[in-house]
Design a protein around this motif. Sequence first.
Motif, PDB file in Angstrom:
ATOM      1  N   UNK A 485       0.829  -1.208   0.000  1.00  0.00           N
ATOM      2  CA  UNK A 485       0.000   0.000   0.000  1.00  0.00           C
ATOM      3  C   UNK A 485       0.861   1.256   0.000  1.00  0.00           C
ATOM      4  N   UNK A 486       1.973   1.211   0.757  1.00  0.00           N
ATOM      5  CA  UNK A 486       2.879   2.354   0.779  1.00  0.00           C
ATOM      6  C   UNK A 486       3.511   2.610  -0.579  1.00  0.00           C
ATOM      7  N   UNK A 487       3.893   1.519  -1.271  1.00  0.00           N
ATOM      8  CA  UNK A 487       4.445   1.670  -2.609  1.00  0.00           C
ATOM      9  C   UNK A 487       3.446   2.279  -3.572  1.00  0.00           C
ATOM     10  N   UNK A 488       2.195   1.839  -3.504  1.00  0.00           N
ATOM     11  CA  UNK A 488       1.158   2.397  -4.368  1.00  0.00           C
ATOM     12  C   UNK A 488       0.927   3.873  -4.067  1.00  0.00           C
ATOM     13  N   UNK A 489       0.937   4.216  -2.767  1.00  0.00           N
ATOM     14  CA  UNK A 489       0.732   5.616  -2.390  1.00  0.00           C
ATOM     15  C   UNK A 489       1.873   6.498  -2.888  1.00  0.00           C
ATOM     16  N   UNK A 490       3.106   5.999  -2.767  1.00  0.00           N
ATOM     17  CA  UNK A 490       4.261   6.763  -3.259  1.00  0.00           C
ATOM     18  C   UNK A 490       4.160   6.972  -4.764  1.00  0.00           C
ATOM     19  N   UNK A 491       3.783   5.936  -5.470  1.00  0.00           N
ATOM     20  CA  UNK A 491       3.668   6.028  -6.925  1.00  0.00           C
ATOM     21  C   UNK A 491       2.614   7.063  -7.327  1.00  0.00           C
ATOM     22  N   UNK A 492       1.445   6.970  -6.705  1.00  0.00           N
ATOM     23  CA  UNK A 492       0.379   7.926  -7.027  1.00  0.00           C
ATOM     24  C   UNK A 492       0.792   9.354  -6.663  1.00  0.00           C
ATOM     25  N   UNK A 493       1.501   9.512  -5.535  1.00  0.00           N
ATOM     26  CA  UNK A 493       1.956  10.841  -5.128  1.00  0.00           C
ATOM     27  C   UNK A 493       2.884  11.445  -6.171  1.00  0.00           C
ATOM     28  N   UNK A 494       3.840  10.650  -6.660  1.00  0.00           N
ATOM     29  CA  UNK A 494       4.781  11.183  -7.644  1.00  0.00           C
ATOM     30  C   UNK A 494       4.116  11.396  -9.002  1.00  0.00           C
ATOM     31  N   UNK A 495       3.121  10.573  -9.344  1.00  0.00           N
ATOM     32  CA  UNK A 495       2.365  10.842 -10.562  1.00  0.00           C
ATOM     33  C   UNK A 495       1.674  12.195 -10.477  1.00  0.00           C
ATOM     34  N   UNK A 496       1.134  12.499  -9.293  1.00  0.00           N
ATOM     35  CA  UNK A 496       0.469  13.787  -9.114  1.00  0.00           C
ATOM     36  C   UNK A 496       1.479  14.940  -9.116  1.00  0.00           C
ATOM     37  N   UNK A 497       2.612  14.750  -8.423  1.00  0.00           N
ATOM     38  CA  UNK A 497       3.624  15.814  -8.360  1.00  0.00           C
ATOM     39  C   UNK A 497       4.210  16.121  -9.734  1.00  0.00           C
ATOM     40  N   UNK A 498       4.331  15.083 -10.572  1.00  0.00           N
ATOM     41  CA  UNK A 498       4.895  15.269 -11.904  1.00  0.00           C
ATOM     42  C   UNK A 498       3.850  15.695 -12.934  1.00  0.00           C
ATOM     43  N   UNK A 499       2.622  15.851 -12.496  1.00  0.00           N
ATOM     44  CA  UNK A 499       1.585  16.335 -13.403  1.00  0.00           C
ATOM     45  C   UNK A 499       0.996  15.285 -14.312  1.00  0.00           C
ATOM     46  N   UNK A 500       1.227  13.995 -14.022  1.00  0.00           N
ATOM     47  CA  UNK A 500       0.643  12.940 -14.843  1.00  0.00           C
ATOM     48  C   UNK A 500      -0.828  12.772 -14.522  1.00  0.00           C
ATOM     49  N   UNK A 501      -1.142  12.789 -13.232  1.00  0.00           N
ATOM     50  CA  UNK A 501      -2.521  12.637 -12.774  1.00  0.00           C
ATOM     51  C   UNK A 501      -3.047  13.995 -12.333  1.00  0.00           C
ATOM     52  N   UNK A 502      -4.191  14.350 -12.848  1.00  0.00           N
ATOM     53  CA  UNK A 502      -4.933  15.515 -12.375  1.00  0.00           C
ATOM     54  C   UNK A 502      -6.324  15.023 -12.020  1.00  0.00           C
ATOM     55  N   UNK A 503      -6.570  14.943 -10.729  1.00  0.00           N
ATOM     56  CA  UNK A 503      -7.769  14.263 -10.259  1.00  0.00           C
ATOM     57  C   UNK A 503      -9.047  14.882 -10.804  1.00  0.00           C
ATOM     58  N   UNK A 504      -9.054  16.192 -10.959  1.00  0.00           N
ATOM     59  CA  UNK A 504     -10.245  16.841 -11.505  1.00  0.00           C
ATOM     60  C   UNK A 504     -10.556  16.379 -12.911  1.00  0.00           C
ATOM     61  N   UNK A 505      -9.507  16.241 -13.751  1.00  0.00           N
ATOM     62  CA  UNK A 505      -9.703  15.775 -15.123  1.00  0.00           C
ATOM     63  C   UNK A 505     -10.169  14.326 -15.157  1.00  0.00           C
ATOM     64  N   UNK A 506      -9.625  13.508 -14.243  1.00  0.00           N
ATOM     65  CA  UNK A 506     -10.025  12.101 -14.207  1.00  0.00           C
ATOM     66  C   UNK A 506     -11.501  11.953 -13.851  1.00  0.00           C
ATOM     67  N   UNK A 507     -11.942  12.738 -12.871  1.00  0.00           N
ATOM     68  CA  UNK A 507     -13.347  12.676 -12.467  1.00  0.00           C
ATOM     69  C   UNK A 507     -14.244  13.142 -13.617  1.00  0.00           C
ATOM     70  N   UNK A 508     -13.841  14.211 -14.293  1.00  0.00           N
ATOM     71  CA  UNK A 508     -14.650  14.700 -15.421  1.00  0.00           C
ATOM     72  C   UNK A 508     -14.709  13.675 -16.544  1.00  0.00           C
ATOM     73  N   UNK A 509     -13.577  12.961 -16.790  1.00  0.00           N
ATOM     74  CA  UNK A 509     -13.568  11.930 -17.834  1.00  0.00           C
ATOM     75  C   UNK A 509     -14.548  10.809 -17.518  1.00  0.00           C
ATOM     76  N   UNK A 510     -14.611  10.431 -16.235  1.00  0.00           N
ATOM     77  CA  UNK A 510     -15.546   9.391 -15.835  1.00  0.00           C
ATOM     78  C   UNK A 510     -16.989   9.844 -16.003  1.00  0.00           C
TER      79      UNK A 510
END
Length: 520
Positions: A485-510
């Motif tokens: 779980x810690x590894x997954x959290x670290x990965x998601x955190x760095x995806x967000x910090x690097x601008x890969x994931x933008x949660x607002x866009x993901x929610x709108x896409x859904x």
Amino acid sequence: MIRSFLTVSVGTLTSRLLGFARDSMIAALLGTGPVADAFLVAFQLVNVVRRLLTEGALNAALVPAWLRVREAGGAAAAAAFAGRVLGTVSAALIVAAALIGLLMPFVVTALAPGFAGHETLQLAVNDARLMLPYLAFAGPATVMMALMSAQARFALTAFSPLLFNIALIAVMTVLLGWRQDAAHAATVIAATVGVAGLLQLMILLLRRGSGSFATPLRITLDADMRGFLGKAMPGMIASAGPQLLVVAGAIIASSSPSAVSWLYFANRLIELPLGIVGVAIGTVLVPELTRGVRSDDRIAVAHAESRGLELAVGLALPATLGLIALGEPIVRMLFEHGAFTALDTAATALALMLLALGLPAHVLVKALSPAFFAREDTRTPLLATLGGFAVAIVLAVVFAQIFGAAGIAASIAVGAWSSALALLRRGAATFGFSIDAAARRRLPRIVVAALVMGGLLWLMAGFVLPLTANTHGLAQAVILMMLISGGMAIYCLFLALLGVIKWGEAVRALRQTKASDLRD
């Protein structure tokens, strides 16, 4: 398309998690001796057919063909075509099952030549014959799921395979309670496989309106059907490339005691991320790309290929690094029970680490193949798969003599990369792969985030796991789950910090995805 990917991926993830529970019970009941090797060779035969048919592989040929018929002749023509495919495929598999049953000693000898002259051969033949009814049920279930995918009906397609594992788990729970011997347990489990296939077919047949899109039901081998089957068979074989590579390894491993079992259980862990990505891509991406190619919509094609590649790399790379860093404790937690010993854990974990090196290649093949399938080119992926199979066989013969099961695992990984590179070269030379600007920006950042996660997870595992080596098994499992779980959290955190994931866009896409994507 994002919601469709998630729907199929969640269904596949659930099926894979149930599969781990199933295989943990198999390990506890059978261990890794001759009885287990015989059962797993027979079960591998069924699993290859299952992957070949039910997990999105038939989409490679059926979806483009069905869409083409519907566009040319309307819904009635498409239903008639589907009825011919359903009747012909079902009849062909019934005949094939009967022939394979008669020739089963030769089939098992070809799959496991090391069993020849030993009692293990007859055990494997008996188990495989008990599993054969699954083939008859898999045929119509496969066609129905592919037709649902072509109509963007993904929910039932994603979740109906769960019944296969649920049935096996229920039976093995009873066997564990009765404490049956390994030989008897293997016989009962083998007989349950056919029943599990029947349950999967029944849930599809009971769906309201399931018969309306495949009528009238006919068996025919006319020119159209021969043309369809001529394209379908190469595509189905190509889609089962990862499983065929494991079969190649098992052929060589059959001469070494317990090696078949070690490779099987190691590969089961590889199939979790591979299944999530591969099934989702095969079920969702092929229809999307086919529509884009047929309408000559280059933007739609580039969008589909880019999102598929991002999802493939984004899931496969961290999974690879995680399995390498935590392979041994994961194997210990899942399989080291009952007849499965600490020695088996060490051998399986080593095979897992080497197989994991080929996981990105497997996923890359899954991401690249739909570009060929959408253009009704199933021959190129087939040749790439067969080339990788040949590479794996040749290397396994050599490496098995030096490194044992670990050498075979390394050969499978090299074979996977051979297939992936062949597809890359051919695709670039013929039509080129369309990657949009967003993917070119995100892909390097995904790689960076995965590498950071892998490095931190390896450091944490090296510090924490030795401190918990003598604790209770439940405590070790909890700590392992915390590390994952810690590894997954670290990965998601760095995806967000690097601008890969933008949660607002993901929610709108859904929210913007058509509701029809979840129809069942």
